[in-house]
Design a protein around this motif. Structure first.
Motif, PDB file in Angstrom:
ATOM      1  N   ASP A  96       0.829  -1.206   0.000  1.00 31.71           N
ATOM      2  CA  ASP A  96       0.000   0.000   0.000  1.00 31.71           C
ATOM      3  C   ASP A  96       0.869   1.263   0.000  1.00 31.71           C
ATOM      4  O   ASP A  96       0.554   2.240  -0.690  1.00 31.71           O
ATOM      5  CB  ASP A  96      -0.918   0.016   1.216  1.00 31.71           C
ATOM      6  CG  ASP A  96      -2.044  -1.009   1.123  1.00 31.71           C
ATOM      7  OD1 ASP A  96      -2.285  -1.520   0.002  1.00 31.71           O
ATOM      8  OD2 ASP A  96      -2.655  -1.315   2.166  1.00 31.71           O
ATOM      9  N   ASP A 121       1.937   1.369 -13.403  1.00 32.09           N
ATOM     10  CA  ASP A 121       2.353   0.037 -13.833  1.00 32.09           C
ATOM     11  C   ASP A 121       2.171  -0.140 -15.332  1.00 32.09           C
ATOM     12  O   ASP A 121       1.112   0.126 -15.884  1.00 32.09           O
ATOM     13  CB  ASP A 121       1.548  -1.040 -13.103  1.00 32.09           C
ATOM     14  CG  ASP A 121       1.886  -2.439 -13.592  1.00 32.09           C
ATOM     15  OD1 ASP A 121       3.092  -2.706 -13.730  1.00 32.09           O
ATOM     16  OD2 ASP A 121       0.960  -3.213 -13.839  1.00 32.09           O
ATOM     17  N   THR A 134       3.971   1.570  -1.141  1.00 33.62           N
ATOM     18  CA  THR A 134       4.616   1.706  -2.448  1.00 33.62           C
ATOM     19  C   THR A 134       3.646   2.276  -3.469  1.00 33.62           C
ATOM     20  O   THR A 134       3.989   3.181  -4.248  1.00 33.62           O
ATOM     21  CB  THR A 134       5.148   0.346  -2.914  1.00 33.62           C
ATOM     22  OG1 THR A 134       6.088  -0.152  -1.956  1.00 33.62           O
ATOM     23  CG2 THR A 134       5.828   0.462  -4.270  1.00 33.62           C
ATOM     24  N   ARG A 135       2.426   1.769  -3.461  1.00 34.53           N
ATOM     25  CA  ARG A 135       1.413   2.308  -4.378  1.00 34.53           C
ATOM     26  C   ARG A 135       1.144   3.782  -4.075  1.00 34.53           C
ATOM     27  O   ARG A 135       1.096   4.613  -4.997  1.00 34.53           O
ATOM     28  CB  ARG A 135       0.114   1.514  -4.262  1.00 34.53           C
ATOM     29  CG  ARG A 135      -1.013   2.092  -5.125  1.00 34.53           C
ATOM     30  CD  ARG A 135      -2.284   1.291  -5.007  1.00 34.53           C
ATOM     31  NE  ARG A 135      -2.791   1.258  -3.645  1.00 34.53           N
ATOM     32  CZ  ARG A 135      -3.907   0.606  -3.277  1.00 34.53           C
ATOM     33  NH1 ARG A 135      -4.587  -0.074  -4.180  1.00 34.53           N
ATOM     34  NH2 ARG A 135      -4.303   0.625  -2.030  1.00 34.53           N
ATOM     35  N   THR A 136       1.007   4.122  -2.800  1.00 34.07           N
ATOM     36  CA  THR A 136       0.763   5.514  -2.424  1.00 34.07           C
ATOM     37  C   THR A 136       1.898   6.416  -2.892  1.00 34.07           C
ATOM     38  O   THR A 136       1.669   7.510  -3.422  1.00 34.07           O
ATOM     39  CB  THR A 136       0.604   5.628  -0.898  1.00 34.07           C
ATOM     40  OG1 THR A 136      -0.549   4.880  -0.482  1.00 34.07           O
ATOM     41  CG2 THR A 136       0.430   7.080  -0.463  1.00 34.07           C
ATOM     42  N   LEU A 178      -0.096  -2.343  -8.490  1.00 32.02           N
ATOM     43  CA  LEU A 178      -1.348  -1.718  -8.057  1.00 32.02           C
ATOM     44  C   LEU A 178      -1.402  -0.225  -8.374  1.00 32.02           C
ATOM     45  O   LEU A 178      -2.481   0.367  -8.425  1.00 32.02           O
ATOM     46  CB  LEU A 178      -1.527  -1.897  -6.545  1.00 32.02           C
ATOM     47  CG  LEU A 178      -1.859  -3.306  -6.060  1.00 32.02           C
ATOM     48  CD1 LEU A 178      -1.691  -3.404  -4.551  1.00 32.02           C
ATOM     49  CD2 LEU A 178      -3.278  -3.693  -6.469  1.00 32.02           C
ATOM     50  N   SER A 179      -0.242   0.370  -8.607  1.00 30.07           N
ATOM     51  CA  SER A 179      -0.180   1.813  -8.798  1.00 30.07           C
ATOM     52  C   SER A 179      -0.651   2.214 -10.184  1.00 30.07           C
ATOM     53  O   SER A 179      -0.818   1.387 -11.076  1.00 30.07           O
ATOM     54  CB  SER A 179       1.250   2.311  -8.592  1.00 30.07           C
ATOM     55  OG  SER A 179       2.053   1.999  -9.716  1.00 30.07           O
ATOM     56  N   ASP A 180      -0.810   3.518 -10.362  1.00 26.34           N
ATOM     57  CA  ASP A 180      -1.240   4.045 -11.651  1.00 26.34           C
ATOM     58  C   ASP A 180      -0.129   4.032 -12.687  1.00 26.34           C
ATOM     59  O   ASP A 180      -0.381   4.330 -13.856  1.00 26.34           O
ATOM     60  CB  ASP A 180      -1.742   5.487 -11.495  1.00 26.34           C
ATOM     61  CG  ASP A 180      -3.050   5.559 -10.730  1.00 26.34           C
ATOM     62  OD1 ASP A 180      -3.770   4.540 -10.692  1.00 26.34           O
ATOM     63  OD2 ASP A 180      -3.352   6.631 -10.162  1.00 26.34           O
ATOM     64  N   ASP A 195       1.799   6.827  -6.719  1.00 25.46           N
ATOM     65  CA  ASP A 195       0.673   7.659  -7.113  1.00 25.46           C
ATOM     66  C   ASP A 195       0.857   9.107  -6.673  1.00 25.46           C
ATOM     67  O   ASP A 195       0.278  10.025  -7.262  1.00 25.46           O
ATOM     68  CB  ASP A 195      -0.636   7.094  -6.543  1.00 25.46           C
ATOM     69  CG  ASP A 195      -1.028   5.759  -7.189  1.00 25.46           C
ATOM     70  OD1 ASP A 195      -0.417   5.405  -8.217  1.00 25.46           O
ATOM     71  OD2 ASP A 195      -1.925   5.088  -6.648  1.00 25.46           O
ATOM     72  N   GLY A 200       2.914  -3.444  -4.991  1.00 26.58           N
ATOM     73  CA  GLY A 200       2.609  -2.023  -4.959  1.00 26.58           C
ATOM     74  C   GLY A 200       2.813  -1.369  -6.313  1.00 26.58           C
ATOM     75  O   GLY A 200       2.031  -0.500  -6.728  1.00 26.58           O
TER      76      GLY A 200
END
Length: 281
Positions: A22, A57, A24-26, A53-55, A29, A50
């Motif tokens: 979470d 990828d 890493t994704r945050t 899941l991110s924008d 993003d 992460g």
């Protein structure tokens, strides 16, 4: 510089599982484009999750297992490090391929020797690192926690340029010698513990600059690093608010007076200092 790194990276040391994924994704993003992990952190699968899941990828997998192409993953620098106990030639090769599997990528953008300890042998370990570069496992290679003497040795052995040297670096431990070395030889110092683990926030000079700008001590520490030549800080956090605040701090403009105030701190404090570190030998 052989590898053009963003102004700030996202450190993942200490983060695990869903919290790491979470975070890493945050971070991605929020605008980070440099993510740092390591075999030692035992979180490469979560970092890879992460990323997917991110924008940003573009190297995720469809349900059928094929590669998908969306977003701007090519803009993200993904780094990992070989565990000291894995630095024997065969282990370094094998475990680096395993790191790719854990991360779910075809290559890392930067692969480091984590510490020149454990199974580290300059000739064998760096031969493995060079071959991993030649084989496309690592687009760039780096070292971490080296001394100038060990850097000299590594530069003689490696055919590939050293792209980055990761060390502790913050206002109370500015690594002047290693930053000058990096500027001279064309690589970047990647600074871990750039916030001094919060232990340096009460330093009067940092507080003074923070008050001038009506901001936090953490923001000042990051802005100070951004001002320095050949230095990229990699703060670590799993708190979304802190993650976003850290990347926003790269926009804080310190004056020459601010930088001089911080550089004038008459105290030096190394926070990460294991007995086996190269500088203690």
């Amino acid at each position: 510089m052989s590898l053009d790194l963003p102004d700030i990276g996202f450190g993942t040391s200490g983060a695990k599982g869903h919290d790491c994924a979470d975070a890493t994704r945050t971070a991605l993003d929020a605008g980070y484009r440099f993510v740092d992990t390591a075999q030692m952190y035992d979180n490469e699968p979560a970092v890879g999750a992460g990323l997917r899941l991110s924008d940003v990828d573009s190297e995720g997998r469809s349900p059928s297992g094929s590669r998908t192409q969306s977003g701007d993953r090519e803009d993200v620098v993904l780094a990992s490090k070989i565990l000291p106990d894995n630095l024997g030639y065969e282990d370094a090769k094998r475990t680096s391929y395993e790191s790719l599997d854990r991360l779910g990528v075809d290559a890392v953008d930067l692969l480091y020797v984590h510490w020149p300890t454990g199974a580290y042998d300059p000739e064998e370990s760096l031969r493995a690192l060079q071959e991993l570069h030649d084989e496309g496992v690592a687009r760039n290679v780096g070292v971490s926690n080296f001394t100038p003497e060990l850097l000299d040795e590594a530069r003689e052995i490696l055919d590939a340029d050293i792209a980055a040297h990761q060390v502790e670096c913050h206002p109370l431990f500015p690594q002047d010698e290693l930053r000058a070395y990096a500027a001279e030889h064309g690589h970047t110092v990647v600074g871990y513990c750039p916030l001094g683990q919060g232990e340096i926030f009460d330093t009067p000079e940092i507080q003074e600059v923070a008050e001038r700008h009506d901001t936090t001590a953490a923001a000042v520490c990051i802005a100070w690093a951004v001002e320095k030549e050949a230095l990229v800080p990699i703060p670590q956090s799993t708190d979304p608010e802190h993650i976003r605040a850290n990347v926003e701090a790269t926009e804080l403009d310190l004056t020459e007076e601010d930088v001089a105030t911080i550089d004038g701190i008459d105290e030096e404090r190394r926070l990460i200092d294991p007995d086996g570190a190269a500088w203690n030998q």
